[in-house]
Design a protein around this motif. Structure first.
Motif, short mmCIF file in Angstrom:
data_model
loop_
_atom_site.label_atom_id
_atom_site.label_comp_id
_atom_site.label_asym_id
_atom_site.label_seq_id
_atom_site.Cartn_x
_atom_site.Cartn_y
_atom_site.Cartn_z
N THR A 19 -4.94 2.00 2.20
CA THR A 19 -4.26 0.93 2.95
C THR A 19 -3.78 1.47 4.29
O THR A 19 -3.20 2.55 4.35
CB THR A 19 -3.05 0.39 2.15
N GLU A 20 -4.00 0.69 5.35
CA GLU A 20 -3.44 0.99 6.66
C GLU A 20 -2.06 0.33 6.75
O GLU A 20 -1.90 -0.83 6.34
CB GLU A 20 -4.34 0.45 7.77
N ALA A 30 2.90 -5.07 8.77
CA ALA A 30 1.63 -5.51 8.20
C ALA A 30 0.95 -4.37 7.49
O ALA A 30 1.19 -3.19 7.76
CB ALA A 30 0.72 -6.07 9.30
N THR A 31 0.07 -4.73 6.55
CA THR A 31 -0.83 -3.76 5.91
C THR A 31 -2.23 -4.37 5.91
O THR A 31 -2.39 -5.59 5.96
CB THR A 31 -0.41 -3.45 4.45
N GLN A 37 -11.72 -5.10 10.86
CA GLN A 37 -11.55 -5.35 12.29
C GLN A 37 -10.06 -5.35 12.65
O GLN A 37 -9.66 -4.84 13.71
CB GLN A 37 -12.19 -6.67 12.67
N LEU A 38 -9.24 -5.90 11.76
CA LEU A 38 -7.80 -5.95 12.01
C LEU A 38 -7.22 -4.54 12.11
O LEU A 38 -6.47 -4.23 13.06
CB LEU A 38 -7.11 -6.71 10.88
N ALA A 39 -7.59 -3.67 11.17
CA ALA A 39 -7.07 -2.30 11.19
C ALA A 39 -7.54 -1.57 12.45
O ALA A 39 -6.78 -0.80 13.05
CB ALA A 39 -7.52 -1.56 9.94
N PRO A 392 4.99 -5.72 4.04
CA PRO A 392 5.52 -6.35 5.25
C PRO A 392 6.94 -6.86 5.03
O PRO A 392 7.24 -7.49 4.01
CB PRO A 392 4.53 -7.50 5.50
N GLY A 393 7.80 -6.56 6.00
CA GLY A 393 9.20 -6.97 5.92
C GLY A 393 10.12 -5.90 5.39
O GLY A 393 11.34 -5.96 5.61
N ALA A 394 9.58 -4.92 4.68
CA ALA A 394 10.41 -3.83 4.14
C ALA A 394 10.80 -2.87 5.25
O ALA A 394 10.09 -2.74 6.27
CB ALA A 394 9.66 -3.08 3.04
#
Length: 467
Positions: A19-20, A30-31, A37-39, A392-394
């Protein structure tokens, strides 16, 4: 500032996955799966890319049981909030929950103010407090509600140490009734202190003064009896109960039975009970004083039961009970009288490593390692999902861990403010490489980058496991 942690394997309670992880400011934003493409777009835009290839990426450890600057037996534990939280960070722990210690005749709120004065502006990582209740009366019971409003909603009581912290069954009942009414958790040091004091007096009268007597006069049966009694009082009152530093197979059996009946009973153990034993207390000369803690390390045959309890979740958390006293001058207060040896051992720096060694040995899984060291304590003490997860959010409390690194534990290399290691010479596999605390790098490849006062006080919500 955006930081991308790339190429690593994120370990969660669900298992392991490539996981990125994208961090912005103090939070994980985000992960994504690697190679997407997102990473790739994140890598192009990030201010810093941390290469975690071949490494584990973990939520920062949460040590829910520490004692920095704790008064005990005419002295104080050797780590300050400054030195102790730095040592914690070196070991991959990014949150501690320490204990504010009410002295007899004082107020809970004044005690909380006193501990804030010790810790605020001095901690390298985030921190919270539990409250030790040693004086139960109408004022104290009312103040428990004010403590809850201030984000301190777990209250530790003692069935041990008569004349210091000891609470009678009646006092425990009253505090548990208040906890049941408010949703707070009672944490219990479960040893039969009245009986133990008799055994201690008999040993000293017989001229038995060596450190091993500390273990022999605190037998497992008296931990089991007190654990069972605490469970009974919690059942009568309906209070949530958390047994601290459980060390004995018999006490674990009592917890397992209560949990099997659906009672809100939880328990932690500590690395010293998984790795050390009564044999260490019996080391020649005065060497055994290094291992004096309460409860004491048990005979080795208890260790298998504790590891099994971690696998079955009858033991939910591993904390350290970090309460270090230097061998010179502090532990030596008990030369010639084992009852005067300050009780406690150093450990806040080594918890994550010692638990990973349990993974290496096949005692627990990678997922369970993260669960007992981070995610469950976050949920148990009202910090989840801000802490205890890579999501996300942590908060961006993140540890990059090298599972193949070899290290030897030693007082020569640890960062705790104490002159010995309880695990001197122990060779283990795995080591922290990089630590982020709310998005800031505090440890990186053997260098400390944190700052005094970088940690924040955490107001906690109620236990998230209550049924």
């Amino acid at each position: 500032m955006q930081i991308l942690i790339s190429g690593g394997t994120v370990i969660s309670t669900a298992g392991a996955a490539g996981t990125e992880v994208l961090v912005e400011g103090e939070r994980i934003i985000a992960t994504a799966a690697p190679g997407t493409q997102l990473a790739s777009s994140w890598a192009a835009a990030a201010d810093l890319v941390i290469d975690a290839a071949g490494k584990y990426v973990l939520p920062g450890g949460i040590d829910a049981h520490t004692h920095m600057e704790m008064p005990f037996g005419g002295t104080f534990s050797a780590d300050t909030f400054e030195t102790g939280t730095q040592a914690a960070a070196w070991g991959g722990t990014t949150t501690i929950i320490d204990f504010a210690v009410q002295a007899k005749g004082t107020s809970l709120l004044a005690t909380l103010d006193k501990w804030h004065a010790k810790a605020d502006g001095r901690c390298a990582i985030d921190y919270g407090f539990h409250m030790i209740v040693s004086d139960v009366n109408d004022t104290t019971l009312k103040e428990m509600e004010a403590c809850i409003d201030a984000g301190v909603n777990s209250f530790k009581m003692f069935m041990a140490y008569p004349g210091v912290f000891y609470a009678t069954d009646g006092e425990i009942l009253l505090a548990m009734q208040k906890a049941a009414a408010t949703g707070a958790t009672i944490m219990m040091h479960a040893e039969n202190g009245i009986a133990i004091d008799q055994l201690v007096a008999q040993a000293l009268a017989a001229g038995k003064t060596d450190p091993v007597q500390h273990g022999l006069t605190r037998p497992p049966e008296l931990e089991a009896e007190a654990t069972s009694r605490a469970i009974a009082l919690a059942r009568v009152t309906g209070a949530p109960l958390y047994i601290v530093h459980l060390s004995a197979a018999q006490a674990l059996a009592a917890v397992a039975a209560a949990r099997g009946d659906g009672q809100n009973v939880f328990a932690e153990t500590c690395p010293q009970y998984l790795y050390l034993s009564l044999e260490d207390l019996a080391k020649p000369g005065f060497e055994g004083a290094k291992y004096v803690a309460s409860p004491p390390p048990r005979p080795k045959d208890h260790q298998a039961s504790l590891w099994r309890g971690l696998r079955t979740n009858d033991l939910s958390v591993v904390s350290t009970d970090h309460c270090p006293f230097c061998f010179a001058e502090q532990k030596e207060l008990g030369r010639g009288d084992f009852s005067k040896i300050p009780n406690g051992m150093p450990g806040v720096e080594h918890r994550m490593d010692l638990l990973h060694q349990g993974v290496v040995a096949g005692e627990i899984s990678l997922a369970r390692w993260v669960e007992v060291a981070s995610t469950t304590p976050a949920r148990m003490f009202g910090l989840y999902p801000r802490k205890g997860t890579i999501a996300p959010g942590a908060d961006a409390d993140i540890v990059i861990y090298d599972p193949g690194a070899a290290q030897t534990l030693s007082a020569q290399t640890h960062h705790m403010n104490v002159d010995y290691s309880a695990y001197e010479g122990l060779e283990i596999t795995g080591q922290v490489e990089t630590v982020l605390s709310r998005g800031k790098i505090v440890i990186d490849r053997g260098e400390y980058h944190g700052r005094t006062g970088g940690g924040q006080f955490l107001e906690r919500s109620l236990c998230q496991y209550l049924s």
